[in-house]
Design a protein around this motif. Structure first.
Motif, PDB file in Angstrom:
ATOM      1  N   HIS A   1       0.622  -1.328  -0.141  1.00 26.29           N
ATOM      2  CA  HIS A   1       0.055  -0.096  -0.047  1.00 26.29           C
ATOM      3  C   HIS A   1       0.864   1.386   0.151  1.00 26.29           C
ATOM      4  O   HIS A   1       1.843   1.301   0.650  1.00 26.29           O
ATOM      5  N   GLU A   2       0.469   2.149  -0.755  1.00 25.55           N
ATOM      6  CA  GLU A   2       1.223   3.344  -0.760  1.00 25.55           C
ATOM      7  C   GLU A   2       1.666   3.920   0.447  1.00 25.55           C
ATOM      8  O   GLU A   2       2.836   4.793   0.494  1.00 25.55           O
ATOM      9  N   ARG A   3       0.766   4.034   1.249  1.00 28.34           N
ATOM     10  CA  ARG A   3       0.882   4.646   2.722  1.00 28.34           C
ATOM     11  C   ARG A   3       1.443   3.561   3.796  1.00 28.34           C
ATOM     12  O   ARG A   3       2.095   3.931   4.668  1.00 28.34           O
ATOM     13  N   LEU A   4       0.759   2.434   3.897  1.00 24.72           N
ATOM     14  CA  LEU A   4       0.985   1.445   4.914  1.00 24.72           C
ATOM     15  C   LEU A   4       2.182   0.869   4.585  1.00 24.72           C
ATOM     16  O   LEU A   4       2.761  -0.063   5.398  1.00 24.72           O
ATOM     17  N   GLY A   5       2.854   0.778   3.620  1.00 23.91           N
ATOM     18  CA  GLY A   5       3.786  -0.085   3.106  1.00 23.91           C
ATOM     19  C   GLY A   5       3.484  -1.729   2.777  1.00 23.91           C
ATOM     20  O   GLY A   5       2.449  -1.975   2.177  1.00 23.91           O
ATOM     21  N   ASP A   6       4.280  -2.510   3.215  1.00 20.97           N
ATOM     22  CA  ASP A   6       3.915  -3.868   2.677  1.00 20.97           C
ATOM     23  C   ASP A   6       3.313  -4.742   3.750  1.00 20.97           C
ATOM     24  O   ASP A   6       3.843  -4.498   5.212  1.00 20.97           O
ATOM     25  N   GLY A   7       2.581  -5.689   3.403  1.00 16.07           N
ATOM     26  CA  GLY A   7       2.122  -6.702   4.760  1.00 16.07           C
ATOM     27  C   GLY A   7       3.286  -7.813   5.089  1.00 16.07           C
ATOM     28  O   GLY A   7       4.416  -7.468   4.434  1.00 16.07           O
ATOM     29  N   SER A   8       2.935  -8.595   5.833  1.00 11.35           N
ATOM     30  CA  SER A   8       4.028  -9.503   6.272  1.00 11.35           C
ATOM     31  C   SER A   8       3.510 -10.588   6.928  1.00 11.35           C
ATOM     32  O   SER A   8       2.416 -10.774   7.342  1.00 11.35           O
ATOM     33  N   VAL A   9       4.470 -11.725   6.868  1.00 10.32           N
ATOM     34  CA  VAL A   9       3.794 -13.073   7.505  1.00 10.32           C
ATOM     35  C   VAL A   9       4.916 -13.507   8.539  1.00 10.32           C
ATOM     36  O   VAL A   9       6.280 -13.618   8.177  1.00 10.32           O
ATOM     37  N   CYS A  10       4.592 -14.004   9.609  1.00  9.65           N
ATOM     38  CA  CYS A  10       5.622 -14.486  10.682  1.00  9.65           C
ATOM     39  C   CYS A  10       4.901 -15.660  11.373  1.00  9.65           C
ATOM     40  O   CYS A  10       4.107 -15.418  12.040  1.00  9.65           O
ATOM     41  N   PRO A  11       5.475 -16.760  11.112  1.00  8.46           N
ATOM     42  CA  PRO A  11       5.171 -18.129  12.047  1.00  8.46           C
ATOM     43  C   PRO A  11       5.378 -18.048  13.256  1.00  8.46           C
ATOM     44  O   PRO A  11       6.643 -17.522  13.751  1.00  8.46           O
ATOM     45  N   LEU A  12       4.374 -18.247  14.210  1.00 11.46           N
ATOM     46  CA  LEU A  12       4.595 -17.907  15.413  1.00 11.46           C
ATOM     47  C   LEU A  12       4.689 -19.189  16.220  1.00 11.46           C
ATOM     48  O   LEU A  12       5.557 -19.358  17.565  1.00 11.46           O
ATOM     49  N   LYS A  13       4.162 -20.197  16.076  1.00 13.21           N
ATOM     50  CA  LYS A  13       3.849 -21.430  16.936  1.00 13.21           C
ATOM     51  C   LYS A  13       3.811 -22.829  16.189  1.00 13.21           C
ATOM     52  O   LYS A  13       2.831 -22.750  15.202  1.00 13.21           O
ATOM     53  N   ILE A  14       4.526 -23.805  16.332  1.00 10.34           N
ATOM     54  CA  ILE A  14       4.165 -25.038  15.974  1.00 10.34           C
ATOM     55  C   ILE A  14       3.850 -26.043  17.283  1.00 10.34           C
ATOM     56  O   ILE A  14       4.957 -26.114  18.006  1.00 10.34           O
ATOM     57  N   ASP A  15       2.774 -26.563  17.165  1.00  7.64           N
ATOM     58  CA  ASP A  15       2.509 -27.417  18.511  1.00  7.64           C
ATOM     59  C   ASP A  15       2.007 -28.941  17.940  1.00  7.64           C
ATOM     60  O   ASP A  15       0.867 -28.814  17.595  1.00  7.64           O
ATOM     61  N   GLY A  16       2.810 -29.789  18.319  1.00 12.45           N
ATOM     62  CA  GLY A  16       2.203 -31.047  17.700  1.00 12.45           C
ATOM     63  C   GLY A  16       2.987 -32.386  18.310  1.00 12.45           C
ATOM     64  O   GLY A  16       4.211 -32.111  18.805  1.00 12.45           O
ATOM     65  N   GLY A  17       2.672 -33.678  18.229  1.00 16.63           N
ATOM     66  CA  GLY A  17       3.237 -34.656  18.644  1.00 16.63           C
ATOM     67  C   GLY A  17       3.575 -34.734  20.209  1.00 16.63           C
ATOM     68  O   GLY A  17       2.434 -34.167  20.838  1.00 16.63           O
ATOM     69  N   GLY A  18       4.235 -35.372  20.559  1.00 20.22           N
ATOM     70  CA  GLY A  18       4.535 -35.354  22.067  1.00 20.22           C
ATOM     71  C   GLY A  18       4.612 -37.089  22.438  1.00 20.22           C
ATOM     72  O   GLY A  18       5.100 -37.253  23.772  1.00 20.22           O
ATOM     73  N   GLU A  19       4.021 -37.892  21.803  1.00 21.66           N
ATOM     74  CA  GLU A  19       4.366 -39.228  22.198  1.00 21.66           C
ATOM     75  C   GLU A  19       5.776 -39.661  22.389  1.00 21.66           C
ATOM     76  O   GLU A  19       6.617 -39.043  21.282  1.00 21.66           O
ATOM     77  N   THR A  20       6.111 -40.549  23.303  1.00 25.29           N
ATOM     78  CA  THR A  20       7.659 -41.005  23.148  1.00 25.29           C
ATOM     79  C   THR A  20       8.128 -41.381  21.936  1.00 25.29           C
ATOM     80  O   THR A  20       9.276 -41.582  21.317  1.00 25.29           O
ATOM     81  N   LEU A  21       7.245 -42.337  21.138  1.00 26.55           N
ATOM     82  CA  LEU A  21       7.736 -42.948  19.991  1.00 26.55           C
ATOM     83  C   LEU A  21       6.575 -43.399  18.870  1.00 26.55           C
ATOM     84  O   LEU A  21       6.477 -44.281  18.414  1.00 26.55           O
ATOM     85  N   SER A  22       6.078 -42.043  18.693  1.00 26.43           N
ATOM     86  CA  SER A  22       4.881 -42.299  17.599  1.00 26.43           C
ATOM     87  C   SER A  22       5.107 -41.052  16.492  1.00 26.43           C
ATOM     88  O   SER A  22       5.709 -40.072  16.897  1.00 26.43           O
ATOM     89  N   VAL A  23       4.906 -41.394  15.318  1.00 32.41           N
ATOM     90  CA  VAL A  23       4.800 -40.398  14.222  1.00 32.41           C
ATOM     91  C   VAL A  23       3.673 -39.475  14.594  1.00 32.41           C
ATOM     92  O   VAL A  23       2.585 -39.839  14.921  1.00 32.41           O
ATOM     93  N   PRO A  24       3.963 -38.238  14.698  1.00 33.29           N
ATOM     94  CA  PRO A  24       2.781 -37.145  15.104  1.00 33.29           C
ATOM     95  C   PRO A  24       1.817 -37.345  14.233  1.00 33.29           C
ATOM     96  O   PRO A  24       1.961 -37.024  12.795  1.00 33.29           O
ATOM     97  N   GLU A  25       0.466 -37.276  14.726  1.00 33.47           N
ATOM     98  CA  GLU A  25      -0.715 -37.462  13.811  1.00 33.47           C
ATOM     99  C   GLU A  25      -1.478 -36.293  13.736  1.00 33.47           C
ATOM    100  O   GLU A  25      -1.914 -35.969  12.545  1.00 33.47           O
TER     101      GLU A  25
END
Length: 420
Positions: free
Chosen positions: A258-282
């Motif tokens: 945008h001519e006044r606001l500039g560019d948008g942006s994207v920032c990954p904040l959090k990945i939360d998954g898995g946790g089992e001791t020996l399992s492929v995260p579902e």
């Protein structure tokens, strides 16, 4: 032939200048900074603002400014209940504009890395230290003393004071309640005293007027794979791995500009998954910040993410959603304020009379209550606030001279716009 100003118009202009100068002189430096110290010494993280709310209310009440508590309640997601503080100065002309002054009372939670008392209010070399000193108890003190000074001014229009809760929380519930309860419906403009230059898109310095802000969406994405024994990962579909690939791809998407606001942006904040001791995260949850400019609405933001998923060809299933909100319209949309709006003219004049300088002009990089006023309520909204450093962090401070200067500019701007 050049028109010559009439004696009446010249006298009127001189009277306005005298009124602007007079209101600024009513604001005392030491009293303002003493108030700021008291505010900083009250711990007030979002959702825990009861003590500071009572302090602000009582401070106004002791000065005969007739404050009232304004109930803020959200039961579905947060279970929060608290109060804003409102007060009104009534002008002499019902046809004149009404101006809203706004600041938030809450802070982020105290940061553990402080090497001194985070609520000390210590002053050294023109800097006042404490959690929330800059964001935004400096701005809160500024509108409190400005409002007190304006009570003695001859105003045609109304001034509405609002100190709100939960700006630092997830939904800006205090400002949202102002809109829900139609408090903003009779307002014609808004001044928000958030710290400005430190969070601007441009390289600017105070005195500065910020005439807009980017908006924000928060992707809340669920990635669903297939569980398997961790010793045989090829038999499963790893949701964490696919979520990681998706996070990287989203970070690289083409964003709007945008001519006044500039560019948008994207920032990954959090990945939360898995946790089992020996399992492929579902399954895996992915949170991604998306700051947007005008033209990037919810449909476009969702379509962008869906296109990335299609291009990746992930084995996992992906559900693109957004963070839950109390209502569909509770979101931070981008906005800009017309540089020729009368509110901007009035504050520009206030800057010139108080400081002798020409104000810098910029736009806010992130989001806050001002988005609700500028986007949802559709009001001309200007951010002007004292600067500092280390916002949200240890060692946060605000420049004391700028707190007083902002108070004087706000009061002068109100007189310039609303003076009888």
């Amino acid at each position: 032939m050049t028109d010559t100003p009439s004696d009446d118009s010249t006298a009127t202009d001189a009277a306005v200048v005298d009124a602007i100068d007079g209101i600024a002189e009513r604001i005392d430096h030491d009293e303002t900074i003493s108030l700021l110290q008291e505010l900083v010494r009250i711990e007030s993280p979002y959702f825990e603002e009861a003590e500071i709310t009572e302090f602000v209310h009582d401070w106004l009440d002791e000065r005969g400014l007739d404050p009232e508590y304004h109930l803020v309640s959200e039961s579905d997601i947060t279970g929060f209940e608290g109060n804003n503080v409102l007060a009104r100065l009534s002008g002499t002309n019902s046809e004149a504009p009404t101006l809203l002054l706004n600041a938030h009372m809450d802070t982020v939670e105290l940061v553990e890395a402080w090497e001194e008392d985070p609520l000390s209010g210590r002053i050294e070399d023109g800097r006042l230290y404490g959690q929330g000193a800059c964001d935004m108890k400096g701005g809160l003190a500024a509108i409190m003393v400005a409002f007190e000074a304006l009570a003695e001014a001859d105003l045609a229009g109304d001034v509405l004071f609002s100190a709100v809760v939960d700006e630092e929380g997830p939904y800006g519930l205090g400002a949202n309640q102002l809109i829900r309860d139609e408090i903003t419906d009779d307002c014609d403009g808004v001044i928000v005293t958030e710290p400005g230059p430190i969070l601007a898109q441009e390289d600017i310095e105070n005195p500065a007027l910020l005439l807009g802000a980017r908006g924000r969406f928060l992707y809340d994405i669920t990635v669903t794979g297939k569980a398997a024994h961790g010793s045989q990962p090829e038999k499963g579909t790893n949701a964490v791995v696919d979520a990681g690939r998706l996070a990287g791809a989203l970070a690289d998407i083409e964003v709007g500009t945008h001519e006044r606001l500039g560019d948008g942006s994207v920032c990954p904040l959090k990945i939360d998954g898995g946790g089992e001791t020996l399992s492929v995260p579902e399954s895996c949850r992915l949170l991604v910040d998306r700051h947007v400019v005008i033209g990037e609405d919810e449909d476009r933001v969702r379509a962008d993410a869906e296109r990335v998923v299609d291009d990746l060809g992930l084995d996992s299933a992906v559900d693109i959603g957004f963070r839950d909100a109390p209502a569909p319209d509770v979101r931070y949309g981008p906005y800009v304020t017309d540089p020729d709006d009368p509110l901007v003219d009035a504050l520009t004049r206030g800057v010139e009379r108080v400081t002798g300088d020409v104000s810098d002009v910029g736009h806010f990089a992130s989001v806050g209550d001002f988005n609700y006023f500028g986007h949802r309520a559709g009001l001309p909204t200007v951010i002007i606030g004292p600067d500092g450093e280390n916002i949200h962090g240890a060692g946060e401070f605000v420049y004391t001279g700028e707190v007083v200067e902002v108070a004087r500019i706000v009061a002068a701007g109100c007189v310039s716009l609303l003076g009888a």
